[in-house]
Write a protein that holds these residues in place. Structure first.
Motif, mmCIF file in Angstrom:
data_model
loop_
_atom_site.group_PDB
_atom_site.id
_atom_site.type_symbol
_atom_site.label_atom_id
_atom_site.label_comp_id
_atom_site.label_asym_id
_atom_site.label_seq_id
_atom_site.Cartn_x
_atom_site.Cartn_y
_atom_site.Cartn_z
ATOM 1 N N LEU A 247 -27.070 50.382 -34.383
ATOM 2 C CA LEU A 247 -26.793 49.271 -35.297
ATOM 3 C C LEU A 247 -27.503 49.475 -36.627
ATOM 4 N N PHE A 248 -28.691 50.049 -36.577
ATOM 5 C CA PHE A 248 -29.438 50.346 -37.799
ATOM 6 C C PHE A 248 -28.651 51.308 -38.681
ATOM 7 N N ALA A 249 -28.043 52.327 -38.069
ATOM 8 C CA ALA A 249 -27.224 53.275 -38.833
ATOM 9 C C ALA A 249 -26.001 52.592 -39.431
ATOM 10 N N VAL A 250 -25.356 51.710 -38.648
ATOM 11 C CA VAL A 250 -24.187 50.979 -39.149
ATOM 12 C C VAL A 250 -24.576 50.089 -40.331
ATOM 13 N N VAL A 253 -24.851 52.004 -43.472
ATOM 14 C CA VAL A 253 -23.528 52.227 -44.066
ATOM 15 C C VAL A 253 -23.089 50.986 -44.831
ATOM 16 N N ALA A 254 -23.343 49.795 -44.249
ATOM 17 C CA ALA A 254 -23.000 48.546 -44.933
ATOM 18 C C ALA A 254 -23.763 48.423 -46.245
ATOM 19 N N SER A 255 -25.011 48.887 -46.261
ATOM 20 C CA SER A 255 -25.802 48.858 -47.490
ATOM 21 C C SER A 255 -25.183 49.739 -48.562
ATOM 22 N N VAL A 256 -24.744 50.925 -48.159
ATOM 23 C CA VAL A 256 -24.097 51.838 -49.105
ATOM 24 C C VAL A 256 -22.822 51.210 -49.656
ATOM 25 N N LEU A 257 -22.024 50.607 -48.783
ATOM 26 C CA LEU A 257 -20.779 49.978 -49.220
ATOM 27 C C LEU A 257 -21.038 48.813 -50.164
ATOM 28 N N SER A 258 -22.104 48.066 -49.918
ATOM 29 C CA SER A 258 -22.413 46.941 -50.802
ATOM 30 C C SER A 258 -22.784 47.445 -52.193
ATOM 31 N N PHE A 307 -29.674 44.002 -45.470
ATOM 32 C CA PHE A 307 -29.208 45.350 -45.810
ATOM 33 C C PHE A 307 -28.258 45.346 -46.998
ATOM 34 N N THR A 308 -27.356 44.388 -47.066
ATOM 35 C CA THR A 308 -26.334 44.410 -48.112
ATOM 36 C C THR A 308 -26.843 43.777 -49.405
#
Length: 396
Positions: A247-250, A253-258, A307-308
């Protein structure tokens, strides 16, 4: 500047930033192997990462004027060369493990001058109407690359060893040196509109700039706490370590997308001012506060916002500061970089102290408060036109 000319500039900035962050990325990914090989204490990894950020935060304040005096290209060249030397020094460091602190400190100095130099590159060569996108895109790609490095590097470390991994990584900043020696774009008057003449550049002294740097410091504490304590918080509410790690890795990814989404929207009227920065930092703080509530639903919801939103604002903050304080872009970017690196170091340190005395929820309350206060600091900044007007009055 057309879109075709924009991407090479952003790509070069991303590459140089990534090169400068390799030492701390490798230290995080290979920390277990380093500790085992050098018989270091378990806390050694955290101290090495802290040395990188603390040394960088202090060094760039001392060297801030150098970027404006010698130009972004020379500053980035020095930063890339310093990073390469630091990686090679780490690769050949003998026992005791404490000597690695010198190598990571040197790496932090190289990163601290490379990153503001690339911000000045985009400020000088990207049209103002696309500058917000360029700055946010530059900062969006770095966590994506570090995430991939974190997945790939441990396998490399287990096959060739952590020392060889550092030595191989030195090839990247060395390629950056070659790139900088070959690439010298020509500035245009339209891009430099609003800047003083080169002879009038000086270290910025606006109190409001230091307010922006303080906001950067406070807001940057949250990502450090997220990296250090998110997985333990997930495990505390019932997830297995494997589930929490996935979940941390996912969420990364959400942080990068944001950040990518912010880059797309960066130059729209809705995102140009400081209100968007304050809103993102406040939502990130809300996310951290939710993680402090020990229930699966609140932790997961809070993790998403932390994260986002908690990481999505940094590109906009740099763009706003460079637009607001136009007299010395190198000095401005340096103050912002110093605040970011200091916050990245203080977050885990103060968070660890809070966990020691009061438990995990205290670290999240601390980071939530810091994030909200950082948003208020950015909200208090004067408008860009006001600062430019005052600067011109001082020159009259």
């Amino acid at each position: 500047m057309n879109q075709r000319g924009l991407w090479p500039l952003v790509g070069r900035a991303i590459a140089l930033d990534l090169n400068s962050l390799l030492p701390v990325g490798l230290t995080g990914a290979l920390g277990v192997l380093i500790v085992q090989d050098l018989n270091a204490p378990e806390s050694a990894g955290g101290m090495l990462v802290g040395a990188f950020f603390v040394a960088g935060a202090f060094f760039i304040l001392l060297a801030a004027s150098a970027i404006d005096r010698y130009g972004w290209n020379a500053a980035a060249l020095a930063g890339q060369a310093t990073t390469a030397v630091a990686l090679l020094a780490c690769a050949v460091t003998p026992h005791p493990w404490g000597l690695l602190l010198i190598g990571l400190s040197l790496a932090g100095m190289g990163s601290s001058i490379s990153q503001p130099a690339t911000s000045v590159l985009l400020t000088e060569h990207v049209q103002p109407r696309r500058r917000g996108f360029a700055m946010s895109a530059k900062l969006a790609a770095v966590p994506a690359a570090l995430l991939l490095a974190g997945i790939a590097v441990p396998a490399l470390g287990e096959t060739v060893g952590w020392r060889a991994s550092f030595a191989i990584a030195a090839l990247f900043p060395l390629s950056g040196v070659v790139l900088l020696l070959r690439f010298r774009p020509v500035r245009t008057d339209s891009v430099l509109e609003g800047r003083r003449d080169v002879g009038e550049l000086r270290r910025p002294r606006h109190r409001a700039l230091w307010l922006a740097g303080t906001g950067m410091l406070l807001g940057s504490m949250l990502p450090g706490v997220v990296l250090a304590f998110m997985v333990p918080s997930m495990v505390d509410v019932g997830l297995t370590p494997g589930e929490a790690g996935l979940l941390f890795a996912v969420l990364n990814v959400a942080s990068v997308l944001s950040r990518a989404a912010v880059a797309v929207l960066a130059d729209s009227p809705l995102f140009r001012g400081n209100a968007a920065i304050m809103a993102m930092m406040t939502l990130g703080g809300l996310g951290a506060a939710l993680v402090a509530v020990p229930a699966l639903g609140t932790v997961l919801a809070g993790a998403f916002f932390a994260f986002t939103m908690g990481w999505g604002w940094t590109g906009q903050a740099f763009a706003l500061a460079l637009k607001t304080f136009t007299e010395s872009p190198g000095g401005v970017a340096s103050v912002m970089q110093s605040g970011g690196m200091a916050g990245s170091a203080l977050g885990p340190i103060l968070g660890a102290a809070a966990v020691h005395f009061w438990g995990l929820p205290a670290a999240w309350v601390l980071s939530a408060s810091a994030s909200v206060l950082g948003g208020l600091a950015f909200w208090s900044l004067p408008s860009p036109g006001t600062v430019v007007h005052r600067t011109r009055e001082e020159l009259a």
